[in-house]
Design an enzyme around this catalytic site. Structure first.
Site, PDB file in Angstrom:
ATOM      1  N   ASN A  88     100.268  54.293-113.507  1.00  0.00           N
ATOM      2  CA  ASN A  88      98.876  54.520-113.121  1.00  0.00           C
ATOM      3  C   ASN A  88      98.823  54.958-111.665  1.00  0.00           C
ATOM      4  O   ASN A  88      99.641  54.531-110.848  1.00  0.00           O
ATOM      5  CB  ASN A  88      98.038  53.252-113.296  1.00  0.00           C
ATOM      6  N   THR A  89      97.846  55.787-111.369  1.00  0.00           N
ATOM      7  CA  THR A  89      97.644  56.266-110.004  1.00  0.00           C
ATOM      8  C   THR A  89      96.288  55.805-109.497  1.00  0.00           C
ATOM      9  O   THR A  89      95.276  55.982-110.175  1.00  0.00           O
ATOM     10  CB  THR A  89      97.711  57.805-109.953  1.00  0.00           C
ATOM     11  N   ARG A 137      85.146  54.578-116.630  1.00  0.00           N
ATOM     12  CA  ARG A 137      86.538  54.223-116.909  1.00  0.00           C
ATOM     13  C   ARG A 137      87.465  54.865-115.872  1.00  0.00           C
ATOM     14  O   ARG A 137      88.393  54.225-115.372  1.00  0.00           O
ATOM     15  CB  ARG A 137      86.922  54.673-118.316  1.00  0.00           C
ATOM     16  N   HIS A 190      89.015  62.080-116.402  1.00  0.00           N
ATOM     17  CA  HIS A 190      90.391  61.842-116.851  1.00  0.00           C
ATOM     18  C   HIS A 190      91.356  62.245-115.746  1.00  0.00           C
ATOM     19  O   HIS A 190      91.197  63.289-115.119  1.00  0.00           O
ATOM     20  CB  HIS A 190      90.678  62.647-118.119  1.00  0.00           C
ATOM     21  N   PHE A 191      92.360  61.401-115.507  1.00  0.00           N
ATOM     22  CA  PHE A 191      93.424  61.724-114.559  1.00  0.00           C
ATOM     23  C   PHE A 191      94.518  62.418-115.352  1.00  0.00           C
ATOM     24  O   PHE A 191      95.104  61.829-116.253  1.00  0.00           O
ATOM     25  CB  PHE A 191      93.947  60.439-113.899  1.00  0.00           C
ATOM     26  N   LYS A 218     100.628  48.783-118.806  1.00  0.00           N
ATOM     27  CA  LYS A 218     100.468  50.232-118.705  1.00  0.00           C
ATOM     28  C   LYS A 218     101.652  50.751-117.908  1.00  0.00           C
ATOM     29  O   LYS A 218     101.958  50.244-116.824  1.00  0.00           O
ATOM     30  CB  LYS A 218      99.139  50.577-118.020  1.00  0.00           C
ATOM     31  N   HIS A 252      91.234  54.445-111.618  1.00  0.00           N
ATOM     32  CA  HIS A 252      91.906  55.316-110.652  1.00  0.00           C
ATOM     33  C   HIS A 252      91.338  55.348-109.242  1.00  0.00           C
ATOM     34  O   HIS A 252      91.979  55.928-108.369  1.00  0.00           O
ATOM     35  CB  HIS A 252      91.938  56.747-111.197  1.00  0.00           C
TER      36      HIS A 252
END
EC number: 3.1.27.-
Length: 147
Positions: A71-72, A35, A144-145, A68, A40
């Site tokens: 987001n990066t 994910r 996770h970012f 969303k 990302h």
């Protein structure tokens, strides 16, 4: 007898090769890692434009039911990103101590607020900046970012 020995040797060779390969994260972490990659990671340095954000957010399935908000995308090789996991642990936003920071090339995509899913519209901002990612597993992989 010779055939059985050949099969045994082939099985041993296969197991040895698997053992020499990269150790894969557990299934739960693997799903989170996949994910993270989907949301990302985009190694090509093609980011930076609104069109890029609009296209990538849609391609990466982040506009199906709602837009969303932010987001990066990280424009680095996955091995460079994974190496961030070997830096000193810092505290994540959720209080856990499994975050790490590094400096990478990114495109930040921010929802304009003027569109509805699935046709979301974004503003892009390309930069090289510090990012924080949470890592888990053995070996550690980004899951996770965090910012």
């Amino acid at each position: 007898m010779a055939l059985q020995r050949t099969h045994s040797l082939l099985l041993l060779l296969l197991l040895t090769l698997l053992g020499l390969g990269l150790v894969q994260p557990s299934y739960g972490q693997d799903g989170m890692y996949q994910r993270f990659l989907r949301q990302h990671v985009h190694p090509e340095e093609t980011g930076g434009s609104d069109r890029y954000c609009n296209l990538m957010m849609q391609r990466r399935k982040m506009t199906l039911y709602h837009c969303k908000r932010f987001n990066t995308f990280i424009h680095e090789d996955i091995w460079n990103i994974r190496s961030i996991c070997s830096t000193t642990n810092i505290q994540c936003k959720n209080g856990k101590m499994n975050c790490h920071e590094g400096v990478v090339k990114v495109t930040d995509c921010r929802d304009t607020g003027s569109s509805r899913a699935p046709n979301c519209r974004y503003r892009a901002m390309a930069s090289t900046r510090r990012v924080v990612i949470a890592c888990e597993g053995n070996p550690q992989v980004p899951v996770h970012f965090d910012g």
